[in-house]
Scaffold this motif. Structure first.
Motif, short mmCIF file in Angstrom:
data_model
loop_
_atom_site.label_atom_id
_atom_site.label_comp_id
_atom_site.label_asym_id
_atom_site.label_seq_id
_atom_site.Cartn_x
_atom_site.Cartn_y
_atom_site.Cartn_z
N PRO A 2 0.74 -1.21 -0.07
CA PRO A 2 -0.11 -0.10 0.05
C PRO A 2 0.84 1.21 -0.07
CG PRO A 2 -0.02 -1.11 2.21
CD PRO A 2 0.77 -2.13 1.26
N SER A 3 0.34 2.21 -0.59
CA SER A 3 0.94 3.63 -0.50
C SER A 3 0.14 4.22 0.81
CB SER A 3 0.63 4.45 -1.72
OG SER A 3 1.29 5.41 -1.79
N GLU A 8 0.83 8.75 8.38
CA GLU A 8 0.08 7.46 8.97
C GLU A 8 1.39 6.48 9.06
OE1 GLU A 8 -2.71 6.30 6.54
OE2 GLU A 8 -4.13 8.11 6.93
N ILE A 9 2.65 6.66 8.68
CA ILE A 9 3.70 5.84 8.58
C ILE A 9 4.43 5.70 10.14
CG2 ILE A 9 6.03 5.05 7.87
CD1 ILE A 9 5.13 6.80 5.32
N LYS A 17 9.35 0.75 -2.40
CA LYS A 17 9.44 1.43 -3.61
C LYS A 17 10.64 2.47 -3.52
CE LYS A 17 7.27 3.32 -7.78
NZ LYS A 17 6.09 3.71 -8.34
N ASP A 18 11.48 2.80 -4.35
CA ASP A 18 12.27 3.97 -3.93
C ASP A 18 11.53 5.12 -4.04
OD1 ASP A 18 14.56 2.20 -4.58
OD2 ASP A 18 14.89 2.82 -6.64
N VAL A 19 12.12 5.89 -2.60
CA VAL A 19 11.62 7.15 -2.39
C VAL A 19 12.14 8.37 -3.22
CG1 VAL A 19 10.64 8.95 -0.67
CG2 VAL A 19 10.52 6.54 -0.19
N ILE A 47 7.66 14.92 0.97
CA ILE A 47 6.95 13.73 0.63
C ILE A 47 5.51 13.73 1.15
CG2 ILE A 47 7.41 11.34 0.25
CD1 ILE A 47 9.47 13.03 -1.32
N GLN A 48 4.74 13.16 0.36
CA GLN A 48 3.28 13.20 0.70
C GLN A 48 2.84 11.79 1.06
OE1 GLN A 48 1.14 15.91 1.30
NE2 GLN A 48 2.95 16.97 0.75
N GLN A 49 3.54 10.66 0.27
CA GLN A 49 3.02 9.26 0.57
C GLN A 49 4.30 8.49 -0.05
OE1 GLN A 49 -0.51 8.84 -2.08
NE2 GLN A 49 -1.81 8.81 -0.18
#
Length: 365
Positions: A2-3, A8-9, A17-19, A47-49
């Motif tokens: 999930p993205s 929330e992380i 996945k690479d940010v 960074i949003q998600q």
């Protein structure tokens, strides 16, 4: 996979996945376990998600110690803060020997043949410790304003050698490139010392006289054996610009010898970061930004790009001082903005890309 919204992380989550930063730089690689401080870094880069692997239970099971690892943010770091702090006492010994030798050469350059084999021996002894030399961090043990030109010569030798390595030029060229850096300003030996040591701005006549040091240097080196033509041309051409705006011959692009292009970058960097009689030393990070600007049209772009990329490959955790006097440490270097990393200062993360009024004044060891 999930993205998830950054808000929330939870620490301990694994990136699937690479940010990538908004400017295209790599922030975190796939598989990275996110630490508490990483949450602040994500927010600093807006960074949003982030794509997170597995379920919430899996993420909790993988949660590490709350203490962040200084080496976890960026893989492939090439130099540690402790390594910087230990930076070669033997290198300093050989540096001082080389400084004394080049000073002697300047005093007799116009009247005697340069002791090229003695210079070569001293250069080789110093370069044997090149692994202890970091361009942004190394500082001579004694810095006298009157000795600026000699320090510039020895530092340019070290830096030119590094650039030749970094750019992947043949190893047989490296020592000759170092010679080019060491002797590029030898023509100043023929300039009146009252001009060279003048604390006030030079007159037009005096500036024109100083410009002659390039042709004087070539004339001095023309009679020296055991150096190649590239070393002589570096003395003549290191103030040429690839757009034709330099001197003494207004050469362009491929007309300028490779050694001269390398030495030009090293010379500009040290000329601006060393304290001189009439000018204060500038922040090496601001100088890199200035060199980057000149890379468009005046300096060789590939050399500039390599030089900036390699010199800013500092380990996360490297201690620094900002221009406002506050101390902190580098926590992440975005390769899209190598001179403006994320720094932690007094418990707060500052993105120097966004805080343009701030910059790194010096690296602390």
């Amino acid at each position: 996979m999930p993205s998830i919204s950054v808000a929330e992380i939870r620490p301990g989550s694994k990136v699937s996945k690479d940010v990538i930063t908004p400017l295209g730089g790599m922030l975190f690689v796939k598989g990275k376990i996110l630490l508490p401080r990483d949450m602040e870094i994500l927010e600093a880069f807006l960074i949003q998600q982030v794509d997170i692997e597995g379920s919430e239970e899996d993420a909790q099971a993988m949660e590490p110690s709350k203490t962040p690892s200084k080496g976890a943010v960026k893989a492939g770091s090439v130099i540690t803060a402790s390594a910087l702090a230990k930076s070669g006492s033997q290198l300093h010994e050989e540096y001082d020997h080389m400084l004394a030798l080049i000073k002697k050469c300047y005093s007799s350059a116009d009247a005697a043949v340069l002791p090229i084999y003695e210079l070569r021996s001293g250069l080789e002894a110093m370069l044997a410790h090149i692994k202890d030399y970091h361009v942004l961090d190394f500082s001579p043990r004694t810095l006298n304003e009157q000795d600026y030109i000699y320090h510039n010569a020895v530092l340019s030798a070290l830096t030119s050698y590094k650039i030749a390595q970094w750019c992947g030029y043949p190893q047989k060229e490296w020592l000759q490139v170092a010679f080019a850096g060491l002797l590029h300003d030898i023509g100043n030996a023929k300039i009146d010392s009252s001009i060279m040591q003048k604390p006030q701005p030079l007159t037009m006549t005096e500036r024109n006289e100083v410009r002659k040091h390039t042709t004087y240097g070539y004339q001095i080196l023309r009679k020296v054996t055991a150096i190649n033509e590239g070393v002589r041309l570096a003395a003549l051409q290191h103030h040429e610009k690839i757009d034709g705006s330099g001197y003494p011959l207004r050469l362009r692009g491929s007309q300028i010898h490779l050694y001269a292009k390398i030495v030009a970058v090293a010379d500009i960097f040290h000329a601006m970061t060393l304290k001189r009689i009439y000018k204060k030393a500038q922040s090496p990070y601001l100088v890199l930004e200035e060199i980057q600007k000149e890379g468009f049209g005046q300096l060789e772009p590939s050399i500039v790009q390599t030089f900036i990329h390699k010199t800013t490959e500092l380990h996360n955790g490297t201690k620094i001082r900002l221009n406002d006097g506050r101390n902190g440490e580098i926590i992440f270097s975005d390769r899209s903005n190598p001179t403006r990393p994320l720094v932690s200062v007094e418990g707060k993360i500052i993105n120097l890309v966004h805080s343009r009024h701030l910059y790194i004044q010096e690296i602390l060891t």
